[in-house]
Design an enzyme around this catalytic site. Sequence first.
Site, PDB file in Angstrom:
ATOM      1  N   SER A  55       0.866  -1.181   0.000  1.00 37.87           N
ATOM      2  CA  SER A  55       0.000   0.000   0.000  1.00 37.87           C
ATOM      3  C   SER A  55       0.898   1.225   0.000  1.00 37.87           C
ATOM      4  O   SER A  55       1.982   1.202   0.581  1.00 37.87           O
ATOM      5  CB  SER A  55      -0.902   0.046   1.238  1.00 37.87           C
ATOM      6  OG  SER A  55      -1.878  -0.962   1.175  1.00 37.87           O
ATOM      7  N   GLU A  62      -0.708  18.529  -6.951  1.00 34.93           N
ATOM      8  CA  GLU A  62      -2.046  18.596  -7.528  1.00 34.93           C
ATOM      9  C   GLU A  62      -3.036  17.642  -6.869  1.00 34.93           C
ATOM     10  O   GLU A  62      -4.179  17.559  -7.293  1.00 34.93           O
ATOM     11  CB  GLU A  62      -1.960  18.299  -9.033  1.00 34.93           C
ATOM     12  CG  GLU A  62      -1.054  19.238  -9.802  1.00 34.93           C
ATOM     13  CD  GLU A  62       0.435  18.888  -9.737  1.00 34.93           C
ATOM     14  OE1 GLU A  62       1.236  19.679 -10.256  1.00 34.93           O
ATOM     15  OE2 GLU A  62       0.798  17.844  -9.151  1.00 34.93           O
ATOM     16  N   SER A  63      -2.670  16.893  -5.850  1.00 38.29           N
ATOM     17  CA  SER A  63      -3.502  16.030  -5.012  1.00 38.29           C
ATOM     18  C   SER A  63      -2.766  14.754  -4.636  1.00 38.29           C
ATOM     19  O   SER A  63      -1.778  14.809  -3.940  1.00 38.29           O
ATOM     20  CB  SER A  63      -4.871  15.751  -5.614  1.00 38.29           C
ATOM     21  OG  SER A  63      -5.709  15.262  -4.587  1.00 38.29           O
ATOM     22  N   HIS A  68      -3.320   0.012  -3.394  1.00 36.41           N
ATOM     23  CA  HIS A  68      -3.369  -1.141  -2.495  1.00 36.41           C
ATOM     24  C   HIS A  68      -3.304  -2.362  -3.406  1.00 36.41           C
ATOM     25  O   HIS A  68      -4.084  -2.452  -4.358  1.00 36.41           O
ATOM     26  CB  HIS A  68      -4.652  -1.169  -1.661  1.00 36.41           C
ATOM     27  CG  HIS A  68      -4.841   0.059  -0.842  1.00 36.41           C
ATOM     28  ND1 HIS A  68      -4.143   0.298   0.315  1.00 36.41           N
ATOM     29  CD2 HIS A  68      -5.626   1.142  -1.035  1.00 36.41           C
ATOM     30  CE1 HIS A  68      -4.514   1.475   0.811  1.00 36.41           C
ATOM     31  NE2 HIS A  68      -5.402   2.005   0.002  1.00 36.41           N
ATOM     32  N   CYS A  83      -5.846  17.811  -9.661  1.00 34.20           N
ATOM     33  CA  CYS A  83      -6.473  19.123  -9.827  1.00 34.20           C
ATOM     34  C   CYS A  83      -5.646  19.909 -10.831  1.00 34.20           C
ATOM     35  O   CYS A  83      -4.448  19.706 -10.952  1.00 34.20           O
ATOM     36  CB  CYS A  83      -6.521  19.878  -8.495  1.00 34.20           C
ATOM     37  SG  CYS A  83      -7.411  18.985  -7.217  1.00 34.20           S
TER      38      CYS A  83
END
Length: 125
Positions: A55, A62-63, A68, A83
């Site tokens: 994970s 930008e985010s 996983h 974004c």
Amino acid sequence: MKSLGKHLIIEFFDCDDKVLSNLEGVENAMNQAAIEAKSTIVNSVFHHFSPYGVSGAVIIAESHITIHTWPEYGYAAVDIFTCGEEVEPYKAYEYLKEKFNSKSVNIKELNRGELDIENLKVKVS
């Protein structure tokens, strides 16, 4: 209406189990996917589970891009949330599909923050 971001929710099926269980390989692939998308990497953190599975998250300016893996099922769940107009999340998706040798994919795209920006006042504290 304009959205603030694009969120790809991706399920990769029938992947190479050796690739999905390799911590360093998954981390490298995720960081390279962020580069392929023309995003700016801020940080990344990944963890290998015992007996298997990885994970992790790549935080981008930008985010984020998260994963996983379930190598025992040849499956990986990936979220790519971006974004801005310059980032290309589908480039990251295409790169990961190839790296994981995925034979089948389920992908959903959501627009995040759909706002009437022209008529919305920005709140600054």
